[in-house]
Design a protein around this motif. Structure first.
Motif, PDB file in Angstrom:
ATOM      1  N   PRO A  32       0.641  -1.085   0.000  1.00 46.72           N
ATOM      2  CA  PRO A  32       0.226  -0.017   0.111  1.00 46.72           C
ATOM      3  C   PRO A  32       0.958   1.163   0.056  1.00 46.72           C
ATOM      4  CG  PRO A  32       0.264  -0.811   2.260  1.00 46.72           C
ATOM      5  CD  PRO A  32       0.969  -1.664   1.431  1.00 46.72           C
ATOM      6  N   THR A  33       0.294   2.515  -0.447  1.00 46.16           N
ATOM      7  CA  THR A  33       0.745   3.602  -0.282  1.00 46.16           C
ATOM      8  C   THR A  33       0.113   3.950   1.040  1.00 46.16           C
ATOM      9  OG1 THR A  33       0.883   4.050  -2.713  1.00 46.16           O
ATOM     10  CG2 THR A  33       1.044   5.658  -1.286  1.00 46.16           C
ATOM     11  N   VAL A  34       0.774   4.453   1.945  1.00 44.23           N
ATOM     12  CA  VAL A  34       0.516   4.618   3.192  1.00 44.23           C
ATOM     13  C   VAL A  34       0.042   6.251   3.710  1.00 44.23           C
ATOM     14  CG1 VAL A  34       1.363   2.708   4.316  1.00 44.23           C
ATOM     15  CG2 VAL A  34       2.827   4.489   4.064  1.00 44.23           C
ATOM     16  N   TYR A  35      -0.766   6.579   3.020  1.00 45.72           N
ATOM     17  CA  TYR A  35      -1.399   8.021   3.241  1.00 45.72           C
ATOM     18  C   TYR A  35      -2.881   7.927   3.683  1.00 45.72           C
ATOM     19  CZ  TYR A  35      -3.441   8.170  -1.328  1.00 45.72           C
ATOM     20  OH  TYR A  35      -4.255   7.863  -2.365  1.00 45.72           O
ATOM     21  N   GLY A  36      -3.394   6.816   3.845  1.00 50.85           N
ATOM     22  CA  GLY A  36      -4.755   6.561   4.368  1.00 50.85           C
ATOM     23  C   GLY A  36      -5.069   5.251   4.979  1.00 50.85           C
ATOM     24  N   ASP A  37      -6.242   5.117   5.301  1.00 48.29           N
ATOM     25  CA  ASP A  37      -6.514   3.635   5.810  1.00 48.29           C
ATOM     26  C   ASP A  37      -6.922   2.579   4.876  1.00 48.29           C
ATOM     27  OD1 ASP A  37      -6.443   4.019   8.862  1.00 48.29           O
ATOM     28  OD2 ASP A  37      -8.390   4.749   8.756  1.00 48.29           O
ATOM     29  N   PRO A  38      -6.413   1.585   5.085  1.00 44.61           N
ATOM     30  CA  PRO A  38      -6.765   0.429   4.030  1.00 44.61           C
ATOM     31  C   PRO A  38      -8.209   0.137   4.012  1.00 44.61           C
ATOM     32  CG  PRO A  38      -5.778  -0.626   5.915  1.00 44.61           C
ATOM     33  CD  PRO A  38      -5.969   0.961   6.092  1.00 44.61           C
ATOM     34  N   HIS A  39      -8.683  -0.109   2.591  1.00 47.33           N
ATOM     35  CA  HIS A  39     -10.133  -0.564   2.575  1.00 47.33           C
ATOM     36  C   HIS A  39     -10.122  -1.886   1.955  1.00 47.33           C
ATOM     37  CE1 HIS A  39      -9.498   0.161  -1.692  1.00 47.33           C
ATOM     38  NE2 HIS A  39      -9.023   1.237  -1.548  1.00 47.33           N
ATOM     39  N   LEU A  40     -11.625  -2.393   1.853  1.00 46.86           N
ATOM     40  CA  LEU A  40     -11.975  -3.529   1.566  1.00 46.86           C
ATOM     41  C   LEU A  40     -11.065  -4.137   0.019  1.00 46.86           C
ATOM     42  CD1 LEU A  40     -13.699  -5.881   2.222  1.00 46.86           C
ATOM     43  CD2 LEU A  40     -15.554  -5.137   0.530  1.00 46.86           C
ATOM     44  N   GLY A  41     -10.769  -3.127  -0.698  1.00 45.48           N
ATOM     45  CA  GLY A  41     -10.180  -3.527  -1.895  1.00 45.48           C
ATOM     46  C   GLY A  41      -8.618  -3.831  -1.530  1.00 45.48           C
ATOM     47  N   GLU A  83      -0.141  17.333  -6.661  1.00 49.74           N
ATOM     48  CA  GLU A  83       0.367  17.379  -5.437  1.00 49.74           C
ATOM     49  C   GLU A  83       0.754  16.104  -4.897  1.00 49.74           C
ATOM     50  OE1 GLU A  83      -0.556  19.945  -1.392  1.00 49.74           O
ATOM     51  OE2 GLU A  83      -2.277  19.236  -2.557  1.00 49.74           O
ATOM     52  N   ASP A  84       1.972  16.231  -4.062  1.00 51.70           N
ATOM     53  CA  ASP A  84       2.717  15.113  -3.329  1.00 51.70           C
ATOM     54  C   ASP A  84       1.554  14.601  -2.438  1.00 51.70           C
ATOM     55  OD1 ASP A  84       3.624  13.492  -1.299  1.00 51.70           O
ATOM     56  OD2 ASP A  84       5.757  14.335  -2.012  1.00 51.70           O
ATOM     57  N   LYS A  85       1.119  13.186  -2.582  1.00 48.94           N
ATOM     58  CA  LYS A  85       0.168  12.787  -1.651  1.00 48.94           C
ATOM     59  C   LYS A  85       0.495  12.760  -0.288  1.00 48.94           C
ATOM     60  CE  LYS A  85      -0.097   8.811  -4.133  1.00 48.94           C
ATOM     61  NZ  LYS A  85      -0.414   7.572  -4.943  1.00 48.94           N
ATOM     62  N   MET A  86       1.523  12.450   0.008  1.00 52.15           N
ATOM     63  CA  MET A  86       2.093  12.387   1.291  1.00 52.15           C
ATOM     64  C   MET A  86       2.033  13.761   1.920  1.00 52.15           C
ATOM     65  SD  MET A  86       2.666   9.570   2.720  1.00 52.15           S
ATOM     66  CE  MET A  86       3.354   8.311   1.825  1.00 52.15           C
ATOM     67  N   ALA A  87       2.644  14.741   1.246  1.00 53.52           N
ATOM     68  CA  ALA A  87       2.591  16.116   1.586  1.00 53.52           C
ATOM     69  C   ALA A  87       1.085  16.754   1.836  1.00 53.52           C
ATOM     70  CB  ALA A  87       3.358  16.841   0.473  1.00 53.52           C
ATOM     71  N   LYS A  88       0.178  16.083   0.925  1.00 56.23           N
ATOM     72  CA  LYS A  88      -1.077  16.568   1.144  1.00 56.23           C
ATOM     73  C   LYS A  88      -1.731  16.387   2.343  1.00 56.23           C
ATOM     74  CE  LYS A  88      -5.535  16.627  -1.461  1.00 56.23           C
ATOM     75  NZ  LYS A  88      -6.230  16.053  -2.739  1.00 56.23           N
ATOM     76  N   GLN A  89      -1.521  14.905   2.668  1.00 57.72           N
ATOM     77  CA  GLN A  89      -2.093  14.404   3.719  1.00 57.72           C
ATOM     78  C   GLN A  89      -1.409  14.994   5.039  1.00 57.72           C
ATOM     79  OE1 GLN A  89      -4.765  12.325   3.422  1.00 57.72           O
ATOM     80  NE2 GLN A  89      -4.852  12.301   5.667  1.00 57.72           N
ATOM     81  N   SER A  90      -0.363  15.231   4.924  1.00 56.51           N
ATOM     82  CA  SER A  90       0.431  15.638   6.189  1.00 56.51           C
ATOM     83  C   SER A  90       0.145  17.134   6.566  1.00 56.51           C
ATOM     84  CB  SER A  90       1.946  15.645   6.005  1.00 56.51           C
ATOM     85  OG  SER A  90       2.448  16.626   5.095  1.00 56.51           O
ATOM     86  N   ALA A 101       3.375   8.561   7.159  1.00 53.98           N
ATOM     87  CA  ALA A 101       3.742   7.301   6.770  1.00 53.98           C
ATOM     88  C   ALA A 101       3.647   6.328   7.883  1.00 53.98           C
ATOM     89  CB  ALA A 101       5.069   7.335   6.350  1.00 53.98           C
ATOM     90  N   GLU A 102       4.272   6.660   9.105  1.00 47.56           N
ATOM     91  CA  GLU A 102       4.224   5.673  10.251  1.00 47.56           C
ATOM     92  C   GLU A 102       2.809   5.435  10.630  1.00 47.56           C
ATOM     93  OE1 GLU A 102       7.857   4.671   9.894  1.00 47.56           O
ATOM     94  OE2 GLU A 102       6.987   3.981  11.832  1.00 47.56           O
ATOM     95  N   LYS A 103       2.007   6.576  10.789  1.00 48.92           N
ATOM     96  CA  LYS A 103       0.664   6.194  11.382  1.00 48.92           C
ATOM     97  C   LYS A 103      -0.213   5.331  10.410  1.00 48.92           C
ATOM     98  CE  LYS A 103      -3.543   8.656  11.781  1.00 48.92           C
ATOM     99  NZ  LYS A 103      -4.540   9.969  11.543  1.00 48.92           N
ATOM    100  N   TYR A 104       0.027   5.551   8.991  1.00 48.38           N
ATOM    101  CA  TYR A 104      -1.037   4.527   8.265  1.00 48.38           C
ATOM    102  C   TYR A 104      -0.114   3.039   8.030  1.00 48.38           C
ATOM    103  CZ  TYR A 104      -4.112   8.123   7.695  1.00 48.38           C
ATOM    104  OH  TYR A 104      -4.903   9.244   8.200  1.00 48.38           O
ATOM    105  N   THR A 105       0.873   3.012   8.138  1.00 48.27           N
ATOM    106  CA  THR A 105       1.687   1.912   8.326  1.00 48.27           C
ATOM    107  C   THR A 105       1.265   0.872   9.265  1.00 48.27           C
ATOM    108  OG1 THR A 105       3.763   2.625   7.178  1.00 48.27           O
ATOM    109  CG2 THR A 105       3.821   0.582   8.072  1.00 48.27           C
ATOM    110  N   TYR A 106       1.335   1.727  10.536  1.00 48.25           N
ATOM    111  CA  TYR A 106       0.699   0.825  11.813  1.00 48.25           C
ATOM    112  C   TYR A 106      -0.606   0.505  11.526  1.00 48.25           C
ATOM    113  CZ  TYR A 106      -1.093   0.568  16.362  1.00 48.25           C
ATOM    114  OH  TYR A 106      -1.652   0.016  17.484  1.00 48.25           O
TER     115      TYR A 106
END
Length: 494
Positions: A32-41, A83-90, A101-106
RNA sequence: GGCGACAUGGCCGAGUGGCUAGGCAGAGGUCUGCAAAACCUCGUACGGCGGUUCGAAUCCGCCUGUCGCCUCCA
């Protein structure tokens, strides 16, 4: 050793699996790209490959399972814009990009753990492999497969004659179909970025021979797959939507750099759909796993357990789309409870000790375990057909219910239990006996309940229905269901 | 427009040319003080039109419909 047929997306047909090295399977799956919660997909993909890995291990293969964590900010839009997805979410969460990254990896691992998805052997982070990526890009430049232009490095797709072999695209089509105008730096519109120059606002940046910048999306997988699995790997898996451009580009990079075939068997899982539409982050119709587990989504009327989600996904084939609806989940849940009920009953009978029920009459008729085992192997060997395997389990195990209920015990019940523990537990991951009881283990609930059941039983014998019903009703209010059966009463926590 | 999938009984969903997939829901029955639960029995479906074949859900062609990719995405 079993002969496994795998549908190879590269050849578009089923092929007999032969590992590169005897007894060993190297598998890489896009993480996954870790900028959000994993979903059913995500769950469909990772549960599918989880079973693939588990089955190989069951067969005795040594498996090295590598699944990346994409923690570099890739762009939200076109390769050259957005925009950079990580930067946007941050920015949204007011956290450092690496905190995101750490939060969503976890949270990714937490949700996968709940689904009983075994963790990969290696979960390499893209940001931890910048030197490897730079080295690969250098190599591609040296070999004439890439070129630098104004701090950006692009892969020259015309240098690979068979570019497009996975997705079935030709360069002509790619050029003709290109929606966006040719970027000024690119020689060819189909060329893709290996390294991007970072402008002043870009937070995630690294030094490189081409100036400060960040790696292109595709190169991380190529670099990390190569590092941990070698230049040619047995299996590469991922979602169907990544076939092009991501996997096509991975092939180009690796085969361009190494002059060796990159992947022997490509496996692509199909999508989860919602009302016929793909469930995806960017489409905004994704239901996260956390939302399923808590029921907190407008399309969900209640919570759904991880076991049900896993069972639901495995009831369809990984190459088929899985259409989500609560009605479908509901029937999966009933089926799941039915299945675990059978398994628990077998476990309970076998676990009670072979001598206990002897006086009431062991039927002695052994269960045809060989037939079940062979049947399940046939299903799984045919491109990991978990749906068919589950169907077979129902079919073969169902007659056992009435046998067990009548108090008879097949002579080989212990062997059967042991096999099911391995197949349903270790391979399919849909049965985990003993796990449910852990929560309430601090209180002697079973003993307390037995007292109540005994009291109620005496009341019933005295035909004191008022007392008997009162006990049942009061317990029901607490979420404890009493069920009277021929062999006495039992209780269930709802 | 290009590339690629898929269309199965009320719903979900497997399917290797001939033999009941399976699950859920539903109906009937057994058991039961009542309830619940268990258990047993029951459904001949494969988008349309042609073709190949002794025989097709399964192979071929055409049509219709749905979806995916072609831009980040499991």
């Amino acid at each position: 050793m079993q002969e496994i047929q795998i549908f190879n997306t590269l050849s578009r047909k089923k092929e007999t699996f032969t590992p590169l090295n005897e007894g060993f399977v190297g598998i890489y799956v896009c993480g996954p790209t870790v900028y959000g919660d994993p979903h059913l997909g995500h769950a469909k993909s990772y549960v599918s490959f989880d079973v693939v890995v588990r089955y190989f291990r069951y067969l005795g293969y040594r498996v090295r399972y590598v699944q990346n964590i994409t923690d570099v900010g890739h762009l939200t839009d076109d390769a050259d814009e957005g925009e950079d997805k990580m930067a946007k979410q941050s920015r949204i969460e007011r956290l450092e990009p690496m905190e995101i990254a750490e939060k969503y990896t976890y949270r990714y691992f937490r949700d996968m753990d709940r689904l009983h998805v075994l963790r990969p052997d290696i979960s390499p982070r893209a940001t931890g492999h910048i030197p490897e990526q730079i080295a690969m890009i250098k190599k591609l430049i040296d070999k004439g497969h890439a070129y630098e232009a104004g701090g950006n490095v692009y892969f020259d797709v015309t240098s690979m004659p068979d570019y497009g072999k996975l997705s079935g695209r030709t360069l002509d089509e790619a050029e003709a179909g290109a929606r966006v105008g040719v970027s000024s730096d690119k020689r060819n519109s189909a060329d893709f970025a290996l390294w991007k120059r970072a402008d002043e606002s870009h937070i995630m940046r690294w030094d490189s021979p081409w100036g400060e910048g960040f790696p292109g999306w595709h190169v991380e997988c190529s670099a990390m797959a190569t590092k941990y699995l070698g230049e040619t790997i047995d299996i590469h898996g991922g979602g169907l939507e990544n076939k092009f451009p991501h996997h096509e580009c991975e092939i180009a990079q690796c085969e361009g750099a190494h002059d060796a075939p990159f992947v022997r068997y490509w496996m692509h899982n199909n999508m989860v759909t919602l009302n016929g539409q793909k469930m995806g982050k960017s489409l905004g119709n994704a239901i996260t796993l956390e939302q399923f587990f808590t029921g907190s989504h407008e399309l969900l009327s209640r919570e759904w357990s991880p076991g049900v989600i896993r069972f639901f996904l495995l009831q369809s084939h990984y190459r088929s789309t899985t259409d989500f609806s609560e009605k479908a989940l509901e029937s999966a849940e009933s089926g799941y409870l039915n299945m675990t009920g059978i398994l628990d009953a077998i476990q309970g009978t076998a676990g009670a000790g072979s001598g206990k029920n002897d006086s009431s009459g062991v039927s002695g008729t052994p269960f045809d375990l060989q037939k079940l085992r062979n049947g399940l192997h046939t299903c799984m060997n045919d491109d990991f057909n978990t749906a068919k395997a589950i169907g077979l389990l129902f079919e073969q195990l169902r007659p056992l219910k009435s046998v067990l209920q009548s108090g008879k015990t097949p002579s080989n019940i212990t062997e059967l239990r042991d096999f099911l523990e391995i197949f349903c537990g270790d391979v399919l991951g849909i049965w985990h006996p003993g796990e449910a009881g852990e929560a309430g283990s601090a209180l002697p609930i079973d003993g307390v309940m037995q007292i109540l059941l005994d009291l109620r039983q005496s009341a019933r014998q005295n035909k004191d229905w008022a007392t008997a019903d009162r006990i049942r009703d009061r317990l029901a209010e607490l979420g404890i269901t009493i069920e009277d059966g021929p062999g006495g009463s039992t209780f269930k926590l709802s």
